[in-house]
Write a protein that holds these residues in place. Structure first.
Motif, PDB file in Angstrom:
ATOM      1  N   ASP A  55      20.012 -43.898 -29.451  1.00 31.85           N
ATOM      2  CA  ASP A  55      20.566 -43.570 -28.050  1.00 31.85           C
ATOM      3  C   ASP A  55      21.952 -43.145 -28.121  1.00 31.85           C
ATOM      4  O   ASP A  55      22.491 -42.577 -27.181  1.00 31.85           O
ATOM      5  N   GLY A  56      22.805 -43.549 -29.401  1.00 31.22           N
ATOM      6  CA  GLY A  56      24.165 -43.136 -29.340  1.00 31.22           C
ATOM      7  C   GLY A  56      24.440 -41.860 -30.452  1.00 31.22           C
ATOM      8  O   GLY A  56      25.593 -41.797 -30.921  1.00 31.22           O
ATOM      9  N   LEU A  57      23.513 -41.146 -30.598  1.00 32.28           N
ATOM     10  CA  LEU A  57      23.635 -39.720 -31.603  1.00 32.28           C
ATOM     11  C   LEU A  57      24.562 -38.980 -30.837  1.00 32.28           C
ATOM     12  O   LEU A  57      25.368 -38.094 -31.729  1.00 32.28           O
ATOM     13  N   GLY A  58      24.932 -39.001 -29.440  1.00 34.12           N
ATOM     14  CA  GLY A  58      25.914 -38.115 -28.983  1.00 34.12           C
ATOM     15  C   GLY A  58      27.201 -38.098 -29.149  1.00 34.12           C
ATOM     16  O   GLY A  58      27.991 -37.353 -28.933  1.00 34.12           O
ATOM     17  N   GLY A  61      28.508 -35.256 -31.282  1.00 31.77           N
ATOM     18  CA  GLY A  61      28.453 -33.737 -30.746  1.00 31.77           C
ATOM     19  C   GLY A  61      27.082 -33.535 -30.193  1.00 31.77           C
ATOM     20  O   GLY A  61      25.984 -34.403 -30.469  1.00 31.77           O
ATOM     21  N   SER A  62      26.803 -31.948 -29.768  1.00 32.22           N
ATOM     22  CA  SER A  62      25.378 -31.663 -29.500  1.00 32.22           C
ATOM     23  C   SER A  62      24.940 -30.646 -30.544  1.00 32.22           C
ATOM     24  O   SER A  62      23.698 -30.213 -30.298  1.00 32.22           O
ATOM     25  N   ASP A  63      25.604 -30.395 -31.726  1.00 29.26           N
ATOM     26  CA  ASP A  63      25.058 -29.608 -32.634  1.00 29.26           C
ATOM     27  C   ASP A  63      24.513 -30.515 -33.695  1.00 29.26           C
ATOM     28  O   ASP A  63      24.177 -31.596 -33.529  1.00 29.26           O
ATOM     29  N   LEU A  64      24.236 -30.042 -34.946  1.00 31.56           N
ATOM     30  CA  LEU A  64      23.307 -30.658 -35.898  1.00 31.56           C
ATOM     31  C   LEU A  64      24.295 -31.887 -36.561  1.00 31.56           C
ATOM     32  O   LEU A  64      23.771 -32.896 -36.931  1.00 31.56           O
ATOM     33  N   TRP A  65      25.479 -31.952 -36.290  1.00 34.07           N
ATOM     34  CA  TRP A  65      26.255 -32.998 -36.577  1.00 34.07           C
ATOM     35  C   TRP A  65      26.026 -34.448 -35.759  1.00 34.07           C
ATOM     36  O   TRP A  65      26.511 -35.414 -36.123  1.00 34.07           O
ATOM     37  N   VAL A  80      33.829 -28.394 -42.013  1.00 34.72           N
ATOM     38  CA  VAL A  80      33.761 -26.978 -41.381  1.00 34.72           C
ATOM     39  C   VAL A  80      32.590 -26.774 -40.390  1.00 34.72           C
ATOM     40  O   VAL A  80      31.439 -26.853 -40.827  1.00 34.72           O
ATOM     41  N   ARG A  81      32.964 -26.624 -39.252  1.00 37.59           N
ATOM     42  CA  ARG A  81      31.627 -26.398 -38.285  1.00 37.59           C
ATOM     43  C   ARG A  81      31.826 -24.983 -37.427  1.00 37.59           C
ATOM     44  O   ARG A  81      33.129 -24.716 -37.098  1.00 37.59           O
ATOM     45  N   LEU A  82      30.891 -24.573 -37.095  1.00 37.44           N
ATOM     46  CA  LEU A  82      30.881 -23.214 -36.505  1.00 37.44           C
ATOM     47  C   LEU A  82      29.897 -23.435 -35.193  1.00 37.44           C
ATOM     48  O   LEU A  82      29.788 -22.223 -34.597  1.00 37.44           O
ATOM     49  N   GLY A  83      29.434 -24.429 -35.007  1.00 36.17           N
ATOM     50  CA  GLY A  83      28.389 -24.721 -33.719  1.00 36.17           C
ATOM     51  C   GLY A  83      27.143 -24.523 -34.366  1.00 36.17           C
ATOM     52  O   GLY A  83      26.199 -24.049 -33.439  1.00 36.17           O
ATOM     53  N   GLU A  84      26.631 -24.974 -35.676  1.00 38.73           N
ATOM     54  CA  GLU A  84      25.383 -24.812 -36.059  1.00 38.73           C
ATOM     55  C   GLU A  84      24.551 -25.828 -35.511  1.00 38.73           C
ATOM     56  O   GLU A  84      24.656 -26.964 -35.100  1.00 38.73           O
ATOM     57  N   TYR A 226      14.834 -33.336 -36.786  1.00 38.78           N
ATOM     58  CA  TYR A 226      15.434 -34.623 -36.105  1.00 38.78           C
ATOM     59  C   TYR A 226      15.319 -34.039 -34.591  1.00 38.78           C
ATOM     60  O   TYR A 226      15.237 -34.584 -33.724  1.00 38.78           O
ATOM     61  N   GLU A 227      15.835 -32.561 -34.289  1.00 36.90           N
ATOM     62  CA  GLU A 227      15.956 -32.140 -33.252  1.00 36.90           C
ATOM     63  C   GLU A 227      14.715 -31.944 -32.553  1.00 36.90           C
ATOM     64  O   GLU A 227      14.389 -32.127 -31.247  1.00 36.90           O
ATOM     65  N   ILE A 228      13.521 -31.482 -33.241  1.00 38.54           N
ATOM     66  CA  ILE A 228      12.262 -31.379 -32.492  1.00 38.54           C
ATOM     67  C   ILE A 228      11.788 -32.564 -32.095  1.00 38.54           C
ATOM     68  O   ILE A 228      11.271 -32.716 -30.882  1.00 38.54           O
ATOM     69  N   ALA A 229      11.824 -33.716 -32.819  1.00 35.40           N
ATOM     70  CA  ALA A 229      11.614 -35.050 -32.176  1.00 35.40           C
ATOM     71  C   ALA A 229      12.173 -35.502 -31.168  1.00 35.40           C
ATOM     72  O   ALA A 229      11.810 -35.948 -30.258  1.00 35.40           O
ATOM     73  N   GLU A 230      13.800 -35.256 -31.277  1.00 34.77           N
ATOM     74  CA  GLU A 230      14.620 -35.777 -29.872  1.00 34.77           C
ATOM     75  C   GLU A 230      14.175 -34.809 -28.770  1.00 34.77           C
ATOM     76  O   GLU A 230      13.996 -35.284 -27.758  1.00 34.77           O
ATOM     77  N   GLN A 231      13.927 -33.561 -28.933  1.00 41.43           N
ATOM     78  CA  GLN A 231      13.711 -32.830 -27.886  1.00 41.43           C
ATOM     79  C   GLN A 231      12.432 -32.863 -27.283  1.00 41.43           C
ATOM     80  O   GLN A 231      12.173 -32.818 -25.984  1.00 41.43           O
TER      81      GLN A 231
END
Length: 409
Positions: A55-58, A61-65, A80-84, A226-231
């Protein structure tokens, strides 16, 4: 020079799937030094479980990081991050009804930097180059990977060399050059481009970030799982159909689901993974059907879906293992069915997809007809990039255009 402090303390080693050799992080690592096959990252998941709350993943951030606890770099590493990442999982109610599945979802990747899922892997690969102290990157590409690599190299201040097949859609070539990369065009397929890279950008001066030629692109693609699972509220779908060229995303998702189960963040049965290819280039499908552990090169590979024109995927053993361990399958769709699905995704779901993504919808239709996907299954398909980069595919799709079932006239 490698800065070991740049790496996640939970990252134990880089291991070879094929021979079992293990490498530490004391120097730049590309492929297995023992057998020259792909290396994969291994984590102390007990440590991750003890230090990271789901529950603390946020906090990252909201991107893959947001999944940084299971990515290769330490929290203090200035990535280096571009919003991926952080792309939506969209319900496709009308298409689901038309195909005949209870729930159909689309993982829409065109919102990534450089408009494709390749941003996930190349973000991690370029940051890996920085952590390892590498001075430049290079790769062969059929399109999206080249532009993603060039963008992250530009942001990181690294020179970049990209070899592309001569018939790569011009949009990819222009975008890659716009980011400052050196581009060379070659006759043939991505395999021929790979041969040029070996000569034009040799190690150790250049870091080859081609699919599975270094260990971190896989980690970026892993975040899809990870994103599919969380979403989906940590309740995994029944089936995931994935367009499979080099196969990094399919392998990455399977590794994500294994990690999620060990972390205790998901329970129950894991998804069946379906590798989707086209009839003009289907080495994984052929190997899976024959029960082989390796795929043999596909001769005269042809398709307008440039990302699927990979005649000899380097990570064939990993791809085939992921399919089989998940209880999934591999199938090829015709060029015509893929183009028809491309039009359907736009006309019935408002999605201007790439042809590789449309192939997953065409494959789902096949699996529903055969009964391998049931009416009650929860299914995820993919759009891996923007259709704007594929004018020829869309011209062909629209030339085939006729009345679309489900559209009210």
């Amino acid at each position: 020079m490698t800065d070991v402090a740049s790496f996640n303390p939970a990252l134990r080693s880089l291991d070879c799937f094929d021979c079992g050799a293990s490498c530490d992080l004391s120097q730049p690592r590309s492929v297995c030094p023992a057998c020259a096959r792909p290396l994969v990252a291994r984590y102390d998941l007990g440590r991750v479980r003890a230090t990271t709350a789901r529950d603390g993943l946020g906090a990252f951030g909201s991107d893959l990081w947001r999944y940084r606890a299971v990515l290769p770099f330490a929290p203090e590493f200035a990535a280096v991050r571009l919003g991926e990442g952080g792309t939506p999982l969209l319900p496709l109610g009308r298409l689901g009804d038309l195909v005949g599945v209870a729930e159909l979802w689309l993982k829409e990747e065109s919102g990534n930097p450089t408009q494709s899922f390749k941003a996930r892997g190349l973000a991690l690969a370029v940051n890996g180059a920085l952590a390892f102290g590498v001075r430049g990157i290079a790769l062969p590409s059929a399109g999206n990977a080249g532009s993603a690599a060039a963008a992250y190299a530009a942001a990181a201040g690294l020179p970049c060399r990209v070899a592309m097949p001569k018939d790569t859609p011009e949009a990819f070539v222009l975008e890659t050059r716009a980011f400052g990369a050196e581009v060379r065009l070659v006759e043939g397929t991505i395999a021929d481009a790979g041969k040029l890279v070996a000569e034009w950008a040799p190690a150790p001066q250049w870091w080859n970030v081609a699919t599975f030629k270094e260990p971190f692109r896989l980690e970026g693609k892993k975040t899809l799982g990870y994103e599919i699972a969380e979403q989906l509220g940590w309740n995994l779908p029944d089936v995931i159909l994935y367009p499979t060229g080099g196969g990094t995303g399919l392998v990455g998702m399977w590794r994500a689901f294994l990690e999620l189960a060990e972390l205790g963040w998901t329970q129950g049965r894991m998804p069946r993974l379906v590798a989707v290819q086209v009839e003009g280039c289907a080495p994984v499908v052929r190997a899976h059907a024959a029960g082989d552990k390796r795929a043999t090169p596909w001769a005269n590979a042809r398709t307008v879906a440039s990302g699927l024109r990979v005649p000899s995927p380097f990570a064939d053993t990993l791809i085939l293992a992921g399919i089989r361990e998940s209880g999934g399958t591999a199938l090829a769709v015709s060029e015509e069915d893929m183009l028809d699905a491309l039009h359907e995704m736009a006309a019935l779901a408002g999605v201007y997809a790439c042809p590789e993504g449309a192939a997953t919808l065409a494959a789902l239709r096949q699996l529903r007809r055969s009964g391998e996907v049931g009416a009650s299954d929860r299914v995820v398909i993919f759009d891996t990039g923007s259709g704007l980069k594929y004018p020829e595919a869309w011209r062909l799709a629209l030339e085939r255009r006729g009345p679309v079932e489900g559209v009210v006239s």
